[in-house]
Design a protein around this motif. Structure first.
Motif, PDB file in Angstrom:
ATOM      1  N   TYR A   1       0.824  -1.208   0.000  1.00  0.00           N
ATOM      2  CA  TYR A   1       0.000   0.000   0.000  1.00  0.00           C
ATOM      3  C   TYR A   1       0.860   1.261   0.000  1.00  0.00           C
ATOM      4  O   TYR A   1       0.320   2.366  -0.122  1.00  0.00           O
ATOM      5  CB  TYR A   1      -0.967  -0.013   1.183  1.00  0.00           C
ATOM      6  CG  TYR A   1      -2.112  -0.963   0.935  1.00  0.00           C
ATOM      7  CD1 TYR A   1      -3.257  -0.545   0.262  1.00  0.00           C
ATOM      8  CD2 TYR A   1      -2.029  -2.288   1.324  1.00  0.00           C
ATOM      9  CE1 TYR A   1      -4.294  -1.419  -0.001  1.00  0.00           C
ATOM     10  CE2 TYR A   1      -3.058  -3.174   1.067  1.00  0.00           C
ATOM     11  CZ  TYR A   1      -4.185  -2.738   0.406  1.00  0.00           C
ATOM     12  OH  TYR A   1      -5.206  -3.615   0.132  1.00  0.00           O
ATOM     13  N   TYR A   2       2.159   1.091   0.103  1.00  0.00           N
ATOM     14  CA  TYR A   2       3.080   2.208  -0.118  1.00  0.00           C
ATOM     15  C   TYR A   2       2.809   2.848  -1.476  1.00  0.00           C
ATOM     16  O   TYR A   2       2.939   4.066  -1.644  1.00  0.00           O
ATOM     17  CB  TYR A   2       4.521   1.692  -0.054  1.00  0.00           C
ATOM     18  CG  TYR A   2       5.586   2.725  -0.323  1.00  0.00           C
ATOM     19  CD1 TYR A   2       6.215   3.394   0.720  1.00  0.00           C
ATOM     20  CD2 TYR A   2       5.990   3.027  -1.622  1.00  0.00           C
ATOM     21  CE1 TYR A   2       7.203   4.331   0.484  1.00  0.00           C
ATOM     22  CE2 TYR A   2       6.981   3.968  -1.878  1.00  0.00           C
ATOM     23  CZ  TYR A   2       7.583   4.615  -0.824  1.00  0.00           C
ATOM     24  OH  TYR A   2       8.560   5.542  -1.070  1.00  0.00           O
ATOM     25  N   TYR A   3       2.420   2.021  -2.461  1.00  0.00           N
ATOM     26  CA  TYR A   3       2.235   2.496  -3.827  1.00  0.00           C
ATOM     27  C   TYR A   3       0.796   2.914  -4.114  1.00  0.00           C
ATOM     28  O   TYR A   3       0.490   3.316  -5.238  1.00  0.00           O
ATOM     29  CB  TYR A   3       2.643   1.404  -4.813  1.00  0.00           C
ATOM     30  CG  TYR A   3       4.082   0.982  -4.677  1.00  0.00           C
ATOM     31  CD1 TYR A   3       5.116   1.793  -5.145  1.00  0.00           C
ATOM     32  CD2 TYR A   3       4.421  -0.224  -4.077  1.00  0.00           C
ATOM     33  CE1 TYR A   3       6.438   1.406  -5.018  1.00  0.00           C
ATOM     34  CE2 TYR A   3       5.742  -0.620  -3.951  1.00  0.00           C
ATOM     35  CZ  TYR A   3       6.744   0.200  -4.416  1.00  0.00           C
ATOM     36  OH  TYR A   3       8.060  -0.184  -4.287  1.00  0.00           O
ATOM     37  N   ALA A   4      -0.105   2.794  -3.145  1.00  0.00           N
ATOM     38  CA  ALA A   4      -1.493   3.180  -3.375  1.00  0.00           C
ATOM     39  C   ALA A   4      -1.612   4.702  -3.429  1.00  0.00           C
ATOM     40  O   ALA A   4      -0.941   5.409  -2.672  1.00  0.00           O
ATOM     41  CB  ALA A   4      -2.386   2.621  -2.269  1.00  0.00           C
TER      42      ALA A   4
ATOM     43  N   GLY B   1      12.705   2.307   8.890  1.00  0.00           N
ATOM     44  CA  GLY B   1      13.287   1.619   7.734  1.00  0.00           C
ATOM     45  C   GLY B   1      12.228   0.976   6.861  1.00  0.00           C
ATOM     46  O   GLY B   1      12.320   1.013   5.625  1.00  0.00           O
ATOM     47  N   VAL B   2      11.188   0.392   7.484  1.00  0.00           N
ATOM     48  CA  VAL B   2      10.095  -0.197   6.709  1.00  0.00           C
ATOM     49  C   VAL B   2       9.400   0.870   5.872  1.00  0.00           C
ATOM     50  O   VAL B   2       8.999   0.629   4.732  1.00  0.00           O
ATOM     51  CB  VAL B   2       9.087  -0.890   7.649  1.00  0.00           C
ATOM     52  CG1 VAL B   2       7.854  -1.361   6.878  1.00  0.00           C
ATOM     53  CG2 VAL B   2       9.743  -2.077   8.351  1.00  0.00           C
ATOM     54  N   ALA B   3       9.270   2.082   6.436  1.00  0.00           N
ATOM     55  CA  ALA B   3       8.598   3.165   5.720  1.00  0.00           C
ATOM     56  C   ALA B   3       9.469   3.752   4.615  1.00  0.00           C
ATOM     57  O   ALA B   3       8.971   4.085   3.531  1.00  0.00           O
ATOM     58  CB  ALA B   3       8.200   4.264   6.703  1.00  0.00           C
ATOM     59  N   LEU B   4      10.771   3.899   4.876  1.00  0.00           N
ATOM     60  CA  LEU B   4      11.658   4.572   3.918  1.00  0.00           C
ATOM     61  C   LEU B   4      12.054   3.688   2.747  1.00  0.00           C
ATOM     62  O   LEU B   4      12.319   4.187   1.649  1.00  0.00           O
ATOM     63  CB  LEU B   4      12.924   5.056   4.637  1.00  0.00           C
ATOM     64  CG  LEU B   4      12.757   6.186   5.637  1.00  0.00           C
ATOM     65  CD1 LEU B   4      14.110   6.564   6.224  1.00  0.00           C
ATOM     66  CD2 LEU B   4      12.100   7.396   4.991  1.00  0.00           C
ATOM     67  N   PHE B   5      12.118   2.382   2.970  1.00  0.00           N
ATOM     68  CA  PHE B   5      12.542   1.456   1.919  1.00  0.00           C
ATOM     69  C   PHE B   5      11.383   0.549   1.549  1.00  0.00           C
ATOM     70  O   PHE B   5      11.122  -0.443   2.223  1.00  0.00           O
ATOM     71  CB  PHE B   5      13.749   0.631   2.395  1.00  0.00           C
ATOM     72  CG  PHE B   5      14.931   1.468   2.790  1.00  0.00           C
ATOM     73  CD1 PHE B   5      15.734   2.045   1.814  1.00  0.00           C
ATOM     74  CD2 PHE B   5      15.220   1.705   4.118  1.00  0.00           C
ATOM     75  CE1 PHE B   5      16.826   2.829   2.159  1.00  0.00           C
ATOM     76  CE2 PHE B   5      16.310   2.480   4.481  1.00  0.00           C
ATOM     77  CZ  PHE B   5      17.102   3.050   3.498  1.00  0.00           C
ATOM     78  N   PRO B   6      10.649   0.896   0.480  1.00  0.00           N
ATOM     79  CA  PRO B   6       9.444   0.136   0.130  1.00  0.00           C
ATOM     80  C   PRO B   6       9.769  -1.244  -0.418  1.00  0.00           C
ATOM     81  O   PRO B   6      10.866  -1.514  -0.910  1.00  0.00           O
ATOM     82  CB  PRO B   6       8.788   1.010  -0.938  1.00  0.00           C
ATOM     83  CG  PRO B   6       9.923   1.757  -1.556  1.00  0.00           C
ATOM     84  CD  PRO B   6      10.894   2.014  -0.434  1.00  0.00           C
ATOM     85  N   THR B   7       8.784  -2.116  -0.312  1.00  0.00           N
ATOM     86  CA  THR B   7       8.904  -3.427  -0.923  1.00  0.00           C
ATOM     87  C   THR B   7       8.861  -3.282  -2.444  1.00  0.00           C
ATOM     88  O   THR B   7       8.553  -2.217  -2.973  1.00  0.00           O
ATOM     89  CB  THR B   7       7.762  -4.334  -0.434  1.00  0.00           C
ATOM     90  OG1 THR B   7       7.987  -5.665  -0.908  1.00  0.00           O
ATOM     91  CG2 THR B   7       6.415  -3.843  -0.929  1.00  0.00           C
TER      92      THR B   7
ATOM     93  N   THR C   1      15.076   1.220  -5.326  1.00  0.00           N
ATOM     94  CA  THR C   1      16.441   0.848  -5.703  1.00  0.00           C
ATOM     95  C   THR C   1      16.506  -0.666  -5.805  1.00  0.00           C
ATOM     96  O   THR C   1      15.567  -1.369  -5.430  1.00  0.00           O
ATOM     97  CB  THR C   1      17.470   1.324  -4.652  1.00  0.00           C
ATOM     98  OG1 THR C   1      17.279   0.587  -3.445  1.00  0.00           O
ATOM     99  CG2 THR C   1      17.345   2.804  -4.377  1.00  0.00           C
ATOM    100  N   SER C   2      17.617  -1.160  -6.273  1.00  0.00           N
ATOM    101  CA  SER C   2      17.776  -2.607  -6.411  1.00  0.00           C
ATOM    102  C   SER C   2      17.833  -3.317  -5.060  1.00  0.00           C
ATOM    103  O   SER C   2      17.555  -4.512  -4.974  1.00  0.00           O
ATOM    104  CB  SER C   2      19.043  -2.916  -7.214  1.00  0.00           C
ATOM    105  OG  SER C   2      20.186  -2.379  -6.560  1.00  0.00           O
ATOM    106  N   PHE C   3      18.188  -2.582  -3.992  1.00  0.00           N
ATOM    107  CA  PHE C   3      18.317  -3.207  -2.677  1.00  0.00           C
ATOM    108  C   PHE C   3      17.231  -2.750  -1.698  1.00  0.00           C
ATOM    109  O   PHE C   3      17.239  -3.162  -0.533  1.00  0.00           O
ATOM    110  CB  PHE C   3      19.691  -2.888  -2.074  1.00  0.00           C
ATOM    111  CG  PHE C   3      19.999  -1.423  -1.972  1.00  0.00           C
ATOM    112  CD1 PHE C   3      19.561  -0.666  -0.888  1.00  0.00           C
ATOM    113  CD2 PHE C   3      20.723  -0.787  -2.970  1.00  0.00           C
ATOM    114  CE1 PHE C   3      19.836   0.683  -0.799  1.00  0.00           C
ATOM    115  CE2 PHE C   3      21.010   0.575  -2.894  1.00  0.00           C
ATOM    116  CZ  PHE C   3      20.555   1.311  -1.796  1.00  0.00           C
ATOM    117  N   SER C   4      16.308  -1.925  -2.146  1.00  0.00           N
ATOM    118  CA  SER C   4      15.285  -1.393  -1.254  1.00  0.00           C
ATOM    119  C   SER C   4      14.443  -2.502  -0.635  1.00  0.00           C
ATOM    120  O   SER C   4      14.163  -2.484   0.572  1.00  0.00           O
ATOM    121  CB  SER C   4      14.376  -0.420  -2.009  1.00  0.00           C
ATOM    122  OG  SER C   4      13.317   0.029  -1.194  1.00  0.00           O
TER     123      SER C   4
END
Length: 279
Positions: free
Chosen positions: A62-65, A108-114, A160-163
């Motif tokens: 839902y980060y992307y919603a 960290g969960v908030a700043l680096f999305p799945t 990013t590739s490691f997010s």
């Protein structure tokens, strides 16, 4: 000064100051309330008839919603910030240091999305990480290389590739710390929580039962999601039923509700029913 205290006198209260207790408990209550509210808001967003959104595979997606991404990030930053400043009630400050680490992982969960868009609908709206430039081809998603006849949108749902790796690590460590809080920190017994014969007071027994239940639920959810990830990475088993049932979403939801309940119990949200009677 030991952080992970396990002895019988672990995390003992340093002060009898009622003001300090009310302050910390109120803080714990609001942290728990936001944790309970986060998945609830996502569910309202999915099933409301006015402005429904895609039923995504996990809460993290839902980060992307378009609208729900804001409350998702805001709730995690709120939880992380307050865990960061939470001082705890023990005399050596170990409880506060544990909370600080948990707060770092929540942020960290908030700043680096799945990664991935987490939605299997034919069409849906989302906010994505898209790189724009003067070349008009940058704006044409139709020219993205297709997979199974559909455009490969995955690169547009990745910071990013490691997010994603940082996201998964932060989430696992966050829930691990929160389970430790529920099972070990919150269940510590202070002298005033015992009866004259040495037995625990009834309110403390009730609180500890709730803490242990919440901690056990969080550990179960962590293990279940970890097992799914391991089987998906190291075996060729057909696990398509898992995302279809939105099991990651529901395990995250149950874990957040358990976390929220344990901290609301810490905040004595039932008032006198959870308070220790003073002799």
């Amino acid at each position: 000064m030991q952080v992970f205290q396990t002895g019988a006198d672990r995390y003992q209260n340093a002060s009898e100051d009622p003001y300090a207790k009310i302050n910390q408990r109120t803080l714990a209550f609001f942290v728990g309330l936001v944790a309970l509210g986060l998945p609830t808001i996502m569910l309202i967003g999915v099933f409301n008839p006015v402005w429904p959104t895609c039923y995504r595979a996990s809460i993290s997606h839902y980060y992307y919603a378009p609208f729900l991404g804001g409350p998702f990030i805001g709730a995690l930053v709120f939880i992380g910030t307050y865990l960061w400043v939470y001082q705890g009630e023990d005399k050596d400050g170990a409880e506060g240091r544990l909370a600080t680490w948990a707060g770092i992982f929540a942020i960290g969960v908030a700043l680096f999305p799945t990664s991935g868009f987490g939605c299997d609908a034919d069409s849906f709206t989302a906010r994505a990480m898209v790189s724009f430039g003067p070349d008009p081809d940058h704006l044409d998603l139709i020219k993205v290389p297709p997979i199974d006849g559909l455009p490969d949108l995955a690169p547009y749902f990745r910071l990013t590739s490691f997010s994603a790796s940082l996201h998964y690590a932060s989430a696992a460590l966050l829930f691990s710390f929160l389970a430790w809080f529920a099972l070990v920190v919150f269940t510590a017994v202070e002298p005033h929580q015992r009866n004259p014969d040495g037995s625990l007071k009834q309110a403390k027994i009730i609180r500890n039962s709730l803490y242990i239940a919440c901690g056990g639920i969080m550990i179960f959810c962590i293990l279940a999601m970890g097992l799914y990830a391991a089987l998906g990475a190291w075996t060729s088993l057909d696990l398509s039923w898992w995302p279809r049932a939105r099991l990651t979403f529901w395990f995250e939801t149950v874990a957040l509700w358990a976390f929220g309940l344990s901290w609301m119990v810490k905040g004595r949200f039932w008032g006198s029913a959870l308070e220790d009677a003073r002799c």
